[in-house]
Design a protein around this motif. Structure first.
Motif, PDB file in Angstrom:
ATOM      1  N   LYS A  78      49.574  37.441  43.548  1.00 45.97           N
ATOM      2  CA  LYS A  78      48.301  37.816  44.386  1.00 45.97           C
ATOM      3  C   LYS A  78      48.013  39.369  44.115  1.00 45.97           C
ATOM      4  N   LEU A  79      48.916  40.148  44.210  1.00 46.85           N
ATOM      5  CA  LEU A  79      48.766  41.737  43.989  1.00 46.85           C
ATOM      6  C   LEU A  79      47.694  41.860  42.681  1.00 46.85           C
ATOM      7  N   LEU A  80      48.264  41.241  41.429  1.00 47.73           N
ATOM      8  CA  LEU A  80      47.698  41.426  40.165  1.00 47.73           C
ATOM      9  C   LEU A  80      46.204  40.984  40.262  1.00 47.73           C
ATOM     10  N   SER A  81      45.996  39.951  40.929  1.00 52.62           N
ATOM     11  CA  SER A  81      44.946  39.369  40.935  1.00 52.62           C
ATOM     12  C   SER A  81      43.994  40.294  41.691  1.00 52.62           C
ATOM     13  N   VAL A  82      44.198  40.806  42.820  1.00 51.65           N
ATOM     14  CA  VAL A  82      43.299  41.936  43.567  1.00 51.65           C
ATOM     15  C   VAL A  82      42.929  42.878  42.638  1.00 51.65           C
ATOM     16  N   ILE A  83      44.040  43.550  42.267  1.00 49.82           N
ATOM     17  CA  ILE A  83      43.898  44.585  41.124  1.00 49.82           C
ATOM     18  C   ILE A  83      42.712  44.339  39.947  1.00 49.82           C
ATOM     19  N   ALA A  84      43.079  43.204  39.345  1.00 45.68           N
ATOM     20  CA  ALA A  84      42.462  42.783  38.180  1.00 45.68           C
ATOM     21  C   ALA A  84      40.860  42.564  38.657  1.00 45.68           C
ATOM     22  N   VAL A  85      40.612  41.611  39.633  1.00 53.12           N
ATOM     23  CA  VAL A  85      39.543  41.264  39.862  1.00 53.12           C
ATOM     24  C   VAL A  85      38.684  42.682  40.267  1.00 53.12           C
ATOM     25  N   SER A  86      39.045  43.510  41.274  1.00 56.61           N
ATOM     26  CA  SER A  86      38.468  44.673  41.639  1.00 56.61           C
ATOM     27  C   SER A  86      38.101  45.674  40.513  1.00 56.61           C
ATOM     28  N   ALA A  87      39.187  45.917  39.457  1.00 51.83           N
ATOM     29  CA  ALA A  87      38.899  46.846  38.411  1.00 51.83           C
ATOM     30  C   ALA A  87      37.817  46.113  37.293  1.00 51.83           C
TER      31      ALA A  87
END
Length: 644
Positions: free
Chosen positions: A11-20
């Motif tokens: 979940k954390l990696l997804s938020v970071i990846a999608v935002s970036a």
């Protein structure tokens, strides 16, 4: 060994990846389509830009980024260039290739003088053209066709006077036309022409500048409105004053940083003072945002002191750097490196704290993680994309800063909203408790009176028995009958009237009957509710208590004398039928289909509580009203859900 839940990590990696990824894609589009360097138009070659009438018709504006002739350490006029230009050394450069006059050579100073030259080969028919010059650091003379068109400050080394402004010059030309820009700088971090000028027809150039001005004013207005809202909440909300005040100052810093180009559009500035203010706003926003994040997640206060101390020292150094200009190459590169470190430190600190907050499942932490990721990506994009100068919009750090401020603002607003709801809930609970205490007080008074009356009756019974015995002994049966009748009537009148066999409903009705008698409100009650029904005592108290309280307070607010309340309540075949009508002198206020409270700003909590209680029993709630009366009807039929 620390266990990392797989779902949380994903979940954390997804938020970071999608935002970036989203911001990187947006930055790529902006870089491609809103960039003076990547706009596909003809560019000068070897110091010459040849334009035909067809070229001028096909392209409204030309962004003069490449192919300028550059003469370092020379301050030419058209006359001196005619005499010395041919023998002088000239470079062909791209505007922005050098941001100061050291040209990347440590042995040279960053200040000095230089001349930019461009030949325009225009149609032979005279036309009117415009040339939009962005900020030129820090004073210059502009010659077009051998004529001095514009002068800002004084570039002469003997009488140097800095001045910064964005200017648009209009001129009529044909054939080969020389553009000569003589620049001096001894007071700014940048030197010379660092942003590409815009060339074209007056209406076309002005349209580009107007769109950019409109977008800049719109963004500044948005930030200003957010800052004013934060200031308003700071004045009103005592429980969160520190957070809203920090957010207010962060918005002001972002406002000062983004408003600087707008100021240079309308004002000619002494760039040392304004550059110092710009740096203060930029690097002052970073510690404010960090400490604001610390406050939201309740991090230790010693962290705030460290950030304040560290960032304050850098802000002080930045102000000294702006106010005390130097030509030292080392000082300029050291400040540039320190600024990069501060930006990366800020982005890293915010990102780590946001990750920790999201890891511990803090409320709204994912929003902050997304905003922080975008902010960090904006700082990276600012360094990764070469040769970028927006045509209409802003710089990448501005986009990232605005998005981060919006995310923080949403979190603060959500926290204030939750706090306000909690405050209203506590106020409602306090009001309900106060009403229950008042009801208990009246019940206690009645109970005390009954106890005293019982004691008095037991005391008087001896006298009554003696009187009865005496009448019997004297065979005075008529008098005995009359005496017993009087005794029965007096005992009946002293008994407390029971309104309803349901104890909870009866207690509420007894309370408001007492209240209405004191305020001379005509109260009519018709009830038939048994002691044991399927509706809980809590829901009965909520429904009857809130509706009667609303009717009672509505009567108190009226100017009419014939105020009244009519209540009808029946329990038939497992259904509760309730109708309460009260007098009125004006219709109630509504917004979005909900009744507004007369006691505070916002919606009425009592009516919402009744609606929620009715919904638990699959009930119906209906309101009828006009300027003379207000009526509410409630029907409860089903058993409440055990989970509700």
């Amino acid at each position: 060994m620390i266990h990392f839940p797989k779902r949380t990590v994903i979940k954390l990696l997804s938020v970071i990846a999608v935002s970036a990824l989203c911001f990187s894609l947006m930055a790529s589009l902006i870089y491609r389509y809103d960039n003076k360097y990547t706009r596909r138009t003809l560019q000068p070659i070897g110091g010459l830009l040849a334009l035909s009438e067809k070229d001028l018709q096909e392209n409204a504006c030309y962004f003069l980024a490449e192919g300028w002739s550059f003469y370092p350490d020379k301050l030419f006029t058209p006359e001196t260039f005619a005499e010395e230009g041919a023998q002088s050394f000239a470079q062909i450069i791209t505007i922005g290739q050098y941001n100061d006059f050291s040209f990347g050579q440590p042995q040279r100073g960053t200040n000095g003088s230089a001349t930019y030259r461009l030949l325009l080969s225009l149609p032979q028919t005279p036309y009117t053209y415009s040339l939009a010059l962005p900020e030129v650091f820090s004073s210059y003379r502009l010659y077009i066709g051998g004529t001095l068109i514009s002068e800002l400050g004084n570039p002469s080394p003997e009488h140097y006077r800095p001045a910064v402004n964005e200017q648009v010059v209009t001129f009529t030309a044909s054939g080969t036309t020389e553009v000569l820009l003589a620049v001096s700088n001894h007071s700014h971090y940048y030197s010379g022409l660092t942003y590409p000028p815009i060339f074209g027809g007056p209406s076309d150039v002005n349209r580009v500048l107007d769109i950019r001005l409109f977008l800049r004013i719109a963004s500044i207005s948005l930030i200003l409105l957010i800052a004013l809202a934060a200031f308003f909440f700071w004045l009103r909300e005592h429980n969160s004053q520190q957070v809203t005040l920090l957010y207010f100052f962060a918005c002001l810093c972002l406002l000062g940083y983004t408003a600087y180009p707008l100021i240079t559009t309308f004002c000619t500035l002494d760039n040392q003072v304004w550059y110092a203010l710009e740096l203060l706003c930029l690097y002052g926003m970073y510690p404010l945002v960090i400490i604001l994040q610390n406050k939201l997640w309740h991090l230790p206060a010693r962290t705030d002191r460290f950030i304040w101390g560290f960032m304050s020292l850098f802000c002080a150094a930045a102000i000294c750097y702006a106010l005390l200009p130097t030509s030292s190459y080392t000082v300029h590169r050291l400040f540039e490196l320190s600024a990069r470190i501060i930006k990366m430190f800020t982005a890293g600190w915010l990102l780590i704290n946001a990750l920790l907050a999201a890891w511990h499942e803090e409320e709204k932490s994912m929003i902050l993680l997304s905003g922080t990721t975008v902010f960090a990506a904006a700082l990276v994009c600012d360094r990764v994309f070469p040769y970028y100068e927006p045509i209409y919009g802003g710089w990448f750090p501005e986009y990232g800063g605005v998005f981060l401020i919006l995310c923080l603002g949403f979190i603060i607003l959500k926290s204030l909203t939750d706090s306000y709801r909690l405050q209203l809930t506590l106020t409602e609970e306090k009001r309900q408790l106060t009403r229950q205490i008042a009801m208990q007080k009246i019940h206690y008074q009645e109970l005390s009176e009954k106890i005293e009356d019982s004691i008095r009756r037991r005391h008087d019974e001896r006298h009554h028995l003696k009187m009865i015995c005496m009448l019997l002994e004297n065979n005075e049966f008529d008098k005995l009958k009359e005496y017993l009748m009087d005794y029965h009537l007096s005992a009946t009148n002293e008994e407390r009237a029971v309104i309803c066999t349901n104890l909870i409903v009866d207690a509420i009705l007894q309370f408001y009957r007492h209240q209405c008698q004191e305020k001379q409100i005509a109260l009519t009650l018709e009830t038939d509710i048994p002691a044991d029904i399927h509706i809980s005592n809590t829901d009965l108290s909520v429904i009857f208590g809130n509706l009667l309280e609303n009717a009672y307070e509505a009567c108190l607010r009226q100017n009419r004398k014939d105020t009244y309340i009519h209540l009808t309540a029946h329990y038939r075949s497992g259904s509760l039928l309730l109708r309460i009508e009260n007098s009125s002198d004006k219709p109630p206020s509504k917004k979005s289909g909900k009744f507004l409270s007369a006691k505070h700003d916002g919606y009425g909590i009592g009516t919402q509580s009744v609606k929620a209680a009715a919904a638990r029993y699959g009930g119906q709630l209906k309101y009828d009203y006009n300027e003379n009366f207000f009526r509410v009807s409630v029907i409860l039929t089903e058993q409440a859900d055990s989970k509700s």
